[in-house]
Motif scaffolding. Structure first.
Motif, short mmCIF file in Angstrom:
data_model
loop_
_atom_site.label_atom_id
_atom_site.label_comp_id
_atom_site.label_asym_id
_atom_site.label_seq_id
_atom_site.Cartn_x
_atom_site.Cartn_y
_atom_site.Cartn_z
N LEU A 140 0.82 -1.21 0.00
CA LEU A 140 0.00 0.00 0.00
C LEU A 140 0.86 1.26 0.00
O LEU A 140 0.51 2.26 -0.65
CB LEU A 140 -0.93 -0.01 1.21
CG LEU A 140 -2.02 -1.08 1.18
CD1 LEU A 140 -2.80 -1.07 2.49
CD2 LEU A 140 -2.96 -0.89 -0.01
N GLU A 141 1.97 1.22 0.72
CA GLU A 141 2.86 2.37 0.73
C GLU A 141 3.47 2.61 -0.65
O GLU A 141 3.60 3.75 -1.10
CB GLU A 141 3.97 2.15 1.76
CG GLU A 141 3.50 2.27 3.20
CD GLU A 141 4.51 1.74 4.20
OE1 GLU A 141 5.58 1.26 3.75
OE2 GLU A 141 4.23 1.79 5.41
N ARG A 142 3.82 1.52 -1.34
CA ARG A 142 4.39 1.68 -2.69
C ARG A 142 3.32 2.12 -3.67
O ARG A 142 3.59 2.89 -4.60
CB ARG A 142 5.03 0.36 -3.15
CG ARG A 142 5.99 0.55 -4.33
CD ARG A 142 7.06 1.55 -3.98
NE ARG A 142 7.94 1.90 -5.09
CZ ARG A 142 7.64 2.73 -6.07
NH1 ARG A 142 6.45 3.29 -6.12
NH2 ARG A 142 8.52 3.01 -7.02
N ARG A 143 2.08 1.65 -3.45
CA ARG A 143 0.98 2.11 -4.29
C ARG A 143 0.78 3.61 -4.12
O ARG A 143 0.48 4.32 -5.10
CB ARG A 143 -0.30 1.36 -3.93
CG ARG A 143 -1.51 1.79 -4.76
CD ARG A 143 -2.77 1.09 -4.31
NE ARG A 143 -2.74 -0.33 -4.56
CZ ARG A 143 -3.77 -1.14 -4.35
NH1 ARG A 143 -4.91 -0.66 -3.86
NH2 ARG A 143 -3.68 -2.43 -4.60
N ALA A 144 0.95 4.12 -2.89
CA ALA A 144 0.79 5.55 -2.64
C ALA A 144 1.80 6.37 -3.43
O ALA A 144 1.51 7.50 -3.85
CB ALA A 144 0.92 5.85 -1.15
N VAL A 145 2.99 5.81 -3.66
CA VAL A 145 4.00 6.51 -4.47
C VAL A 145 3.49 6.67 -5.90
O VAL A 145 3.62 7.74 -6.51
CB VAL A 145 5.34 5.75 -4.45
CG1 VAL A 145 6.34 6.40 -5.40
CG2 VAL A 145 5.90 5.71 -3.03
N TRP A 146 2.89 5.62 -6.44
CA TRP A 146 2.32 5.70 -7.78
C TRP A 146 1.15 6.68 -7.83
O TRP A 146 1.00 7.45 -8.79
CB TRP A 146 1.85 4.31 -8.24
CG TRP A 146 2.96 3.40 -8.65
CD1 TRP A 146 3.42 2.30 -7.97
CD2 TRP A 146 3.78 3.51 -9.82
NE1 TRP A 146 4.45 1.72 -8.64
CE2 TRP A 146 4.69 2.43 -9.78
CE3 TRP A 146 3.80 4.39 -10.89
CZ2 TRP A 146 5.64 2.23 -10.79
CZ3 TRP A 146 4.75 4.19 -11.90
CH2 TRP A 146 5.65 3.12 -11.84
#
Length: 214
Positions: A140-146
């Protein structure tokens, strides 16, 4: 004597400690890509098999990672960085193009970056899902970067008058969710389509969702 560590240089076999560690980590990463991304998958991989594939010992593994999940986490971040770099690399060359051409370049760059190595795609969209609460948080944290990246692109389009002013973060979140869902289903074979068809479908979704004006 050649091949021995010298205190002055801290070298062994012509490599210092940092170089040797980077080499070991690279070998574990490659073994992880193969076993998690092309072989039996993360859940079916045993540490001994992975170390054998890397040509290294379990002791050396524990010098780099605590668990196989740590290696999966490392690989998940790595494959996302590869895909992100593919998008960022095209930005300078398309900034002066019309919106539809810019978005086409972005989407196709992302799909190429995410699937250039299908082991990357399997780790990013399949193997990472449901492993543990920790990995769900990282996902989810990496999705937030996108989502942040897409939001910035939408804000830039609004500044150019290609989109009406507004908050496009919800739309960005919906887009990234759709991308992840479609890519997961394609990687596991639930969607019968070519990579070009996948890219075109994502492109139509983006153009329709943001109602780009020319």
């Amino acid at each position: 004597m050649a091949g021995r560590i010298t205190p002055a240089e801290g070298r062994y076999g012509g490599k210092d400690a940092a170089e040797r560690r980077a080499e070991r980590r690279g070998r574990f990463r490659e073994a992880g890509l193969e076993w998690f991304g092309a072989g039996p998958g993360f859940r079916a991989t045993r540490l001994g098999d992975l170390c054998k594939a890397a040509g290294l010992s379990t002791r050396q593994f524990y010098e780099e990672y605590r668990t196989l999940e740590d290696l999966l986490a490392d690989l998940h971040l790595y494959v996302n960085e590869v895909a992100e770099k593919a998008v960022l690399d095209v930005l300078p060359g398309v900034q002066d193009l019309p919106a539809t051409e810019r978005i086409t370049a972005y989407v196709h760059a992302y799909v190429r970056g995410a699937t250039r190595d299908m082991r990357h795609a399997r780790i990013a969209y399949v193997e990472i899902v449901g492993v543990s609460p920790r990995m769900d948080r990282q996902r989810l944290e990496r999705r937030a970067v996108w989502i942040d990246l897409v939001s910035r692109m939408a804000d830039e389009a609004a500044e150019r008058g290609e989109l009406p002013p507004g908050n496009y973060r919800i739309a960005a979140a919906a887009l990234i969710g759709a991308v992840n869902g479609l890519m997961h289903d394609w990687v596991v074979g639930w969607v019968d389509a070519t990579l070009e068809e996948i890219a075109d479908e994502l492109l139509q979704f983006v153009l329709g969702r943001y109602k780009i004006t020319i």
